[in-house]
Scaffold this motif. Structure first.
Motif, PDB file in Angstrom:
ATOM      1  N   ASP A 273       1.004  -1.674   0.068  1.00  0.00           N
ATOM      2  CA  ASP A 273       0.211  -0.035   0.181  1.00  0.00           C
ATOM      3  C   ASP A 273       0.875   1.324   0.324  1.00  0.00           C
ATOM      4  O   ASP A 273       1.882   1.426   0.670  1.00  0.00           O
ATOM      5  CB  ASP A 273      -0.635  -0.404   1.272  1.00  0.00           C
ATOM      6  N   LYS A 274       0.858   2.161  -1.169  1.00  0.00           N
ATOM      7  CA  LYS A 274       1.028   3.494  -0.834  1.00  0.00           C
ATOM      8  C   LYS A 274      -0.038   4.690  -1.225  1.00  0.00           C
ATOM      9  O   LYS A 274      -0.839   3.877  -2.535  1.00  0.00           O
ATOM     10  CB  LYS A 274       2.035   3.663  -1.250  1.00  0.00           C
ATOM     11  N   LEU A 275      -0.434   5.960  -1.621  1.00  0.00           N
ATOM     12  CA  LEU A 275      -0.611   6.660  -2.372  1.00  0.00           C
ATOM     13  C   LEU A 275      -0.033   7.002  -2.921  1.00  0.00           C
ATOM     14  O   LEU A 275       0.985   6.619  -3.680  1.00  0.00           O
ATOM     15  CB  LEU A 275      -0.432   8.480  -1.970  1.00  0.00           C
ATOM     16  N   LEU A 276      -0.883   6.563  -4.843  1.00  0.00           N
ATOM     17  CA  LEU A 276      -0.389   7.139  -5.755  1.00  0.00           C
ATOM     18  C   LEU A 276       0.521   7.938  -5.707  1.00  0.00           C
ATOM     19  O   LEU A 276       1.163   7.028  -7.065  1.00  0.00           O
ATOM     20  CB  LEU A 276      -2.023   6.739  -6.743  1.00  0.00           C
ATOM     21  N   ALA A 277       1.026   8.652  -5.075  1.00  0.00           N
ATOM     22  CA  ALA A 277       1.625   9.424  -5.122  1.00  0.00           C
ATOM     23  C   ALA A 277       3.200   9.323  -4.963  1.00  0.00           C
ATOM     24  O   ALA A 277       3.776   9.809  -5.797  1.00  0.00           O
ATOM     25  CB  ALA A 277       1.007  11.576  -5.511  1.00  0.00           C
ATOM     26  N   ASN A 278       2.948   8.235  -4.478  1.00  0.00           N
ATOM     27  CA  ASN A 278       3.717   8.132  -3.702  1.00  0.00           C
ATOM     28  C   ASN A 278       4.499   5.846  -4.210  1.00  0.00           C
ATOM     29  O   ASN A 278       5.547   5.309  -4.063  1.00  0.00           O
ATOM     30  CB  ASN A 278       4.259   7.773  -2.076  1.00  0.00           C
ATOM     31  N   MET A 279       3.551   6.374  -5.077  1.00  0.00           N
ATOM     32  CA  MET A 279       3.896   4.785  -5.994  1.00  0.00           C
ATOM     33  C   MET A 279       4.917   4.709  -6.425  1.00  0.00           C
ATOM     34  O   MET A 279       5.059   5.088  -7.145  1.00  0.00           O
ATOM     35  CB  MET A 279       2.649   4.026  -6.418  1.00  0.00           C
ATOM     36  N   ASP A 280       5.950   3.535  -6.374  1.00  0.00           N
ATOM     37  CA  ASP A 280       6.102   3.319  -7.429  1.00  0.00           C
ATOM     38  C   ASP A 280       6.147   1.681  -7.926  1.00  0.00           C
ATOM     39  O   ASP A 280       5.536   1.153  -7.844  1.00  0.00           O
ATOM     40  CB  ASP A 280       8.202   2.930  -6.550  1.00  0.00           C
ATOM     41  N   SER A 281       7.345   1.628  -9.455  1.00  0.00           N
ATOM     42  CA  SER A 281       7.294   0.119  -9.900  1.00  0.00           C
ATOM     43  C   SER A 281       6.955  -1.098  -9.706  1.00  0.00           C
ATOM     44  O   SER A 281       6.395  -1.673  -9.721  1.00  0.00           O
ATOM     45  CB  SER A 281       7.483   0.798 -11.236  1.00  0.00           C
TER      46      SER A 281
ATOM     47  N   ASN B 239      -2.639  -0.252  -6.507  1.00  0.00           N
ATOM     48  CA  ASN B 239      -2.731  -1.099  -7.244  1.00  0.00           C
ATOM     49  C   ASN B 239      -3.073  -2.587  -6.888  1.00  0.00           C
ATOM     50  O   ASN B 239      -3.526  -3.323  -7.494  1.00  0.00           O
ATOM     51  CB  ASN B 239      -1.407  -0.960  -7.204  1.00  0.00           C
ATOM     52  N   TYR B 240      -3.511  -2.858  -5.454  1.00  0.00           N
ATOM     53  CA  TYR B 240      -4.288  -3.602  -5.289  1.00  0.00           C
ATOM     54  C   TYR B 240      -5.990  -3.721  -5.624  1.00  0.00           C
ATOM     55  O   TYR B 240      -5.642  -4.215  -5.815  1.00  0.00           O
ATOM     56  CB  TYR B 240      -4.165  -3.504  -3.309  1.00  0.00           C
ATOM     57  N   ALA B 241      -5.770  -2.704  -5.475  1.00  0.00           N
ATOM     58  CA  ALA B 241      -8.039  -2.445  -5.795  1.00  0.00           C
ATOM     59  C   ALA B 241      -7.656  -2.462  -7.657  1.00  0.00           C
ATOM     60  O   ALA B 241      -8.867  -3.760  -7.778  1.00  0.00           O
ATOM     61  CB  ALA B 241      -8.456  -0.956  -5.818  1.00  0.00           C
TER      62      ALA B 241
ATOM     63  N   SER C  50       5.021  -6.024  -8.432  1.00  0.00           N
ATOM     64  CA  SER C  50       4.796  -7.253  -7.886  1.00  0.00           C
ATOM     65  C   SER C  50       2.938  -7.444  -7.162  1.00  0.00           C
ATOM     66  O   SER C  50       3.145  -8.927  -6.854  1.00  0.00           O
ATOM     67  CB  SER C  50       5.860  -7.086  -6.739  1.00  0.00           C
ATOM     68  N   VAL C  51       2.165  -6.593  -6.774  1.00  0.00           N
ATOM     69  CA  VAL C  51       0.901  -6.538  -6.772  1.00  0.00           C
ATOM     70  C   VAL C  51      -0.213  -7.430  -7.898  1.00  0.00           C
ATOM     71  O   VAL C  51      -0.128  -7.959  -7.783  1.00  0.00           O
ATOM     72  CB  VAL C  51       0.486  -5.293  -5.893  1.00  0.00           C
ATOM     73  N   LEU C  52       0.658  -6.283  -9.143  1.00  0.00           N
ATOM     74  CA  LEU C  52      -0.642  -7.447 -10.044  1.00  0.00           C
ATOM     75  C   LEU C  52       0.384  -8.653 -10.534  1.00  0.00           C
ATOM     76  O   LEU C  52      -0.571  -9.325 -10.735  1.00  0.00           O
ATOM     77  CB  LEU C  52       0.469  -6.372 -11.847  1.00  0.00           C
ATOM     78  N   ALA C  53       1.626  -9.439 -10.558  1.00  0.00           N
ATOM     79  CA  ALA C  53       1.797 -10.304 -10.745  1.00  0.00           C
ATOM     80  C   ALA C  53       1.146 -11.347  -9.799  1.00  0.00           C
ATOM     81  O   ALA C  53       1.559 -12.514 -10.382  1.00  0.00           O
ATOM     82  CB  ALA C  53       3.310  -9.872 -10.912  1.00  0.00           C
ATOM     83  N   VAL C  54       1.485 -10.968  -8.448  1.00  0.00           N
ATOM     84  CA  VAL C  54       1.050 -12.166  -7.696  1.00  0.00           C
ATOM     85  C   VAL C  54      -0.377 -12.495  -7.603  1.00  0.00           C
ATOM     86  O   VAL C  54      -1.251 -13.016  -8.043  1.00  0.00           O
ATOM     87  CB  VAL C  54       0.934 -12.053  -5.878  1.00  0.00           C
ATOM     88  N   ASN C  55      -1.486 -11.539  -7.763  1.00  0.00           N
ATOM     89  CA  ASN C  55      -2.835 -11.379  -7.535  1.00  0.00           C
ATOM     90  C   ASN C  55      -3.647 -10.996  -8.543  1.00  0.00           C
ATOM     91  O   ASN C  55      -5.071 -11.414  -8.841  1.00  0.00           O
ATOM     92  CB  ASN C  55      -2.913  -9.858  -6.777  1.00  0.00           C
TER      93      ASN C  55
END
Length: 444
Positions: free
Chosen positions: A291-299, A349-351, A304-309
């Motif tokens: 989890d991170k706010l989108l403004a602070n999200m890194d690749s 990312n999770y959503a 990693s979240v999209l790969a696993v989930n």
């Protein structure tokens, strides 16, 4: 994690204080217990059509104490309202107002279930309006009920007989649906077996559960085993010790692997084929949050979240559906989340990954129509796990009380919904997303 407030307000003195102060008083939910009755009292079937008569006869065959009209002062364990005939909004008044009068007689932990037809399958505006009206009615009733009672609906596809609703009706009437409220499940006619062994509906089947070393995954494995399945539990090598403990506890086998690996599907299928011969059920439970706010999200967090989930599920499903090891009547059940439906702060990312799961399930479900195989998703809301236990106290308490049931769910609530979707009774349920959230849109 234990909800201490729920325990406290269900003790005598504290409950009285909570009531006087107008504080939430969540009920202890009626969950499945071996040997317990399907419903805690007589079952009322409302509706004046031949379909209502047919469903009442079906319920009598389950040894239920069925009523066609409420008796004054008698407590009711459940009320089933048959609305499959609706052609105009004016036809809603009589059965719904009769239901309103009977609600006063509903037992603690009681169930309301409607059976209707889908609005999208008619071109008649008045008929579509009446059918869609059921949606608003059920969701409103779900917010009005107290004492652990729930309201849900079965949407029976046009052309399917009323008896096709029976397997899903059994689930929604039972204690296995304790944290499902204000939801609809669409059902087609696929030869569902509502008379299956209620205690061992998965007898003789083989299931694989990913992310099974702890929490919800371990509970899913335990419930599938309870229902008769041979279970392969899968998780990363770092969780090997916990995974082995789960496998030993349920009498299953453990397979250590990274679900994102290119050969993950091949290893799962090879393990199942060698040990059990064929695979009947795959539960995609493995998932992570970063989890991170989108403004602070890194690749790194995003990828990693999209790969696993999500990406891992797409890749494994492709191999599974092309394999002869996967049974002709095989089931796939995926873990989505209410975050993928409503969004959640700091979880773009999770959503995205969980919304992607929902899209994948609906598309794959369409391609599986008529094949005998099904794919569905369960979308948990706030569930009492190690992850939610780490939330700040105030945030956790608010999340618990925002559902209509005024509490968080338990891992077993998610597991029971998955076990239902895996069972012969759910053969007509395909491409559906069943929310297990107590009628809340707080992200999981």
């Amino acid at each position: 994690m234990t909800d201490k407030y729920l325990t406290l307000v269900n003790s005598g003195p504290a409950g009285k204080v909570a009531r006087k102060l107008g504080l939430p008083k969540p009920a202890v939910l009626r969950r499945y217990r071996h040997g317990a009755p399907l419903v805690p009292g007589p079952l009322l079937v409302l509706g004046s059509t031949a379909a209502a008569d047919s469903l009442a006869t079906e319920l009598l065959g389950w040894d239920q104490d069925v009523r066609r009209h409420a008796r004054p002062g008698e407590k009711l364990g459940a009320i089933v309202v048959v609305l499959e005939h609706l052609a105009d909004p004016g036809e809603l008044a009589a059965p719904v107002l009769e239901l309103g009068q009977a609600l006063r007689q509903l037992e603690r932990g009681g169930r309301i279930v409607t059976v209707s037809r889908p609005a999208r399958e008619t071109a008649n505006p008045a008929e579509a309006a009446a059918r869609q009206g059921v949606d608003g009615i059920v969701r409103s009733i779900g917010r009005e009920l107290r004492a652990g009672a729930t309201a849900n609906g079965i949407v029976l596809r046009d052309g399917a007989p009323i008896t096709a609703a029976a397997g899903t009706l059994r689930f929604l009437l039972s204690g296995k649906s304790a944290f499902v409220n204000g939801q609809f499940i669409t059902v087609g006619d696929a030869g569902q077996d509502a008379t299956q062994d209620e205690d061992r509906p998965l007898q003789g089947q083989t299931a694989v559960v990913t992310g099974a070393a702890r929490g919800i995954g371990a509970e899913i494995a335990a419930v599938l085993s309870r229902d008769g399945a041979s279970v392969v539990v899968v998780d990363v090598p770092a969780a090997g010790e916990q995974l082995a403990a789960v496998a030993n506890r349920i009498g299953g086998t453990a397979l250590q692997l990274d679900i994102t690996a290119d050969d993950a599907a091949a290893r799962i299928l090879d393990h199942v084929q060698q040990r059990y011969g064929s695979l009947d059920l795959l539960v995609h439970n493995a998932g992570i949050t970063r989890d991170k706010l989108l403004a602070n999200m890194d690749s790194a967090r995003w990828n990693s979240v999209l790969a696993v989930n999500l990406a891992s599920q797409l890749r494994v499903n492709e191999s599974l559906l092309a394999s002869d090891v996967f049974a002709a009547s095989g089931r796939i059940v995926c873990l989505a989340s209410t975050s993928g439906i409503a969004g959640n702060r700091g979880q773009s990312n999770y959503a995205a990954s969980k919304a992607g799961v929902i899209g994948m399930v609906r598309s794959t479900g369409s391609s599986l129509e008529g094949t005998g195989r099904t794919i569905n998703a369960v979308a948990p809301g706030f569930i009492e796990t190690e992850m939610t236990a780490r939330m700040p106290f105030a945030t956790r308490e608010v999340a618990r009380r925002l559902s209509s049931l005024q509490q968080g769910g338990q891992p077993i609530d998610v597991a029971e919904a998955i076990a239902f979707l895996a069972s012969p009774a759910a053969a007509g349920v395909n491409g559906e997303v069943v929310r297990v959230c107590g009628q809340s849109l707080v992200g999981a």
